[in-house]
Design a protein around this motif. Structure first.
Motif, PDB file in Angstrom:
ATOM      1  N   MET A  71     -11.385   0.304   0.398  1.00  0.00           N
ATOM      2  CA  MET A  71     -10.024  -0.163   0.154  1.00  0.00           C
ATOM      3  C   MET A  71      -9.957  -0.972  -1.127  1.00  0.00           C
ATOM      4  O   MET A  71      -9.063  -0.789  -1.967  1.00  0.00           O
ATOM      5  N   GLY A  87      -4.052  -2.204   4.114  1.00  0.00           N
ATOM      6  CA  GLY A  87      -5.453  -2.211   4.502  1.00  0.00           C
ATOM      7  C   GLY A  87      -6.149  -3.472   4.054  1.00  0.00           C
ATOM      8  O   GLY A  87      -5.664  -4.206   3.193  1.00  0.00           O
ATOM      9  N   CYS A  88      -7.298  -3.732   4.636  1.00  0.00           N
ATOM     10  CA  CYS A  88      -8.049  -4.953   4.341  1.00  0.00           C
ATOM     11  C   CYS A  88      -8.840  -4.791   3.049  1.00  0.00           C
ATOM     12  O   CYS A  88      -9.643  -3.861   2.908  1.00  0.00           O
ATOM     13  N   HIS A 135     -12.668  -4.364   2.998  1.00  0.00           N
ATOM     14  CA  HIS A 135     -13.231  -3.020   3.178  1.00  0.00           C
ATOM     15  C   HIS A 135     -13.592  -2.481   1.792  1.00  0.00           C
ATOM     16  O   HIS A 135     -12.726  -2.393   0.910  1.00  0.00           O
ATOM     17  N   ASN A 182       0.806  -1.220   0.000  1.00  0.00           N
ATOM     18  CA  ASN A 182       0.000   0.000   0.000  1.00  0.00           C
ATOM     19  C   ASN A 182       0.841   1.273   0.000  1.00  0.00           C
ATOM     20  O   ASN A 182       1.958   1.290   0.517  1.00  0.00           O
ATOM     21  N   PRO A 194      -2.894   4.546   5.702  1.00  0.00           N
ATOM     22  CA  PRO A 194      -3.322   4.601   7.116  1.00  0.00           C
ATOM     23  C   PRO A 194      -3.870   5.965   7.533  1.00  0.00           C
ATOM     24  O   PRO A 194      -4.726   6.048   8.419  1.00  0.00           O
ATOM     25  N   ALA A 231      -9.770   1.249   7.421  1.00  0.00           N
ATOM     26  CA  ALA A 231      -9.520   0.085   6.571  1.00  0.00           C
ATOM     27  C   ALA A 231      -8.403  -0.789   7.108  1.00  0.00           C
ATOM     28  O   ALA A 231      -8.038  -1.777   6.472  1.00  0.00           O
ATOM     29  N   ALA A 232      -7.860  -0.462   8.274  1.00  0.00           N
ATOM     30  CA  ALA A 232      -6.764  -1.248   8.836  1.00  0.00           C
ATOM     31  C   ALA A 232      -7.206  -2.685   9.096  1.00  0.00           C
ATOM     32  O   ALA A 232      -8.349  -2.945   9.479  1.00  0.00           O
TER      33      ALA A 232
END
Length: 241
Positions: free
Chosen positions: A127, A120-121, A124, A83, A88, A94-95
Motif C-alpha cells: 500500500m 488502506g493502511c 502495509h 484511495n 479494496p 491492506a484494509a
C-alpha cells in the motif's frame, strides 16, 4: 511571483470533481479581481489513478493553464489517503483493522466524493509503495509548471476519517508499534513495569479500546501515532521530491 502585499494570498478551489470545469474561467477571473494570488487544488489519488497504473491529470493541466493566463499561481495539496475505488478489490489485505479486529469499511468523504477513506493502511508495504508511486508521478508531471507555487505534502493526518477509534491494528501496524515499544523500553520486563502487567511475549502486547481507560498503553499508542505521523510526512515529501 512577487505579490504586492508581500505574501501569497490564496483560496482553496478545486476538490475533484467540483467545481465543474465550465465554471473555471469566470471563477478564476473573479478570484484574481478579488485580489488573490493563487488557488489550491486537491490532487486526489482516487481521482487521478482510476485504474491501477493509469493516471489522468488532464483537468489539472487545464486548471494550471487557465490560472497562468490570469496571473494566478497554483498550490497542489496531494491526498494519497483518499484511495482509488479499486484498492479494496486489488489489495484486500491492506484494509485497516479497527481495535476490535474488524476490517474498516471505506467510503467517500463528505466534502470529496472522488476517493475512499480511511483507505488502506500505509503500514502495509504494498500500500505504501502505491501511495509513494502516486506522489512520485505527481511530482514528475507538475514539476515544469511555471505557476506551481508550492506543494502541500500533508495537510492533516486523516487516517481516522470514518473510524470511531484509533487505527490501525493490522499486523503491519502492530509490528511497527511493538518495534517502537522495544526501542522505548528495551525489554519486555521494563514495558510490563510501565504498563502494570506481565507479558510472556512481544506478540501479546497490544492496545485495548479507549473505553477501557488503560492510560499507560494509550499514552504509548499516542506517542507511536505521533512518530508514525512524523515518518509519514517525511516519506511523502521525499516521494514528491
Amino acid at each position: 511571483m512577487n505579490p504586492p502585499h508581500g505574501f501569497l494570498l490564496g483560496v482553496q478551489y478545486y476538490r475533484p470533481p467540483f467545481p465543474r470545469p465550465p465554471a473555471w474561467s469566470q471563477d478564476l477571473c473573479r478570484i484574481r479581481d478579488a485580489g488573490f494570488d493563487a488557488v489550491v487544488a486537491w490532487v486526489v489519488w482516487g481521482w487521478c489513478e482510476p485504474e491501477p497504473g493509469v493516471y489522468a491529470f488532464d483537468d489539472y493541466d487545464r486548471l494550471f493553464d487557465l490560472a497562468h493566463d490570469r496571473g494566478l499561481g497554483v498550490v497542489l495539496s496531494v491526498l494519497p489517503e483518499l484511495n482509488p475505488f479499486w484498492v479494496p478489490r486489488v489489495m484486500p489485505d491492506a484494509a485497516m483493522i479497527d481495535v476490535h479486529g474488524r476490517p474498516v469499511v471505506c467510503g467517500p468523504r463528505l466534502e470529496c466524493l472522488s476517493g475512499l477513506v480511511p483507505g488502506g493502511c500505509s503500514d502495509h508495504p504494498g500500500m505504501r509503495a502505491r501511495m509513494e508511486r502516486f506522489l512520485e508521478t505527481c511530482g514528475a508531471h507538475f514539476a515544469h509548471r511555471p505557476n506551481l507555487l508550492a506543494w502541500d505534502a500533508w495537510n492533516e493526518n486523516r487516517w481516522r476519517n470514518g473510524v470511531d477509534e484509533s487505527v490501525c491494528f493490522c499486523p503491519h501496524s502492530l509490528a511497527s508499534f511493538r518495534a517502537f515499544l522495544r526501542q522505548t523500553y528495551g525489554t519486555l520486563e521494563a514495558l510490563g513495569e510501565a504498563w502494570g502487567r506481565r507479558c510472556a511475549s512481544w506478540d501479546d502486547v497490544r492496545v485495548g479500546p479507549r473505553q477501557a481507560n488503560c492510560y499507560p498503553e494509550q499514552h504509548d499508542f499516542t506517542r507511536w501515532l505521533c512518530r508514525r505521523a512524523q515518518e509519514m510526512a517525511r516519506w511523502r515529501i521525499e516521494a514528491i521530491r
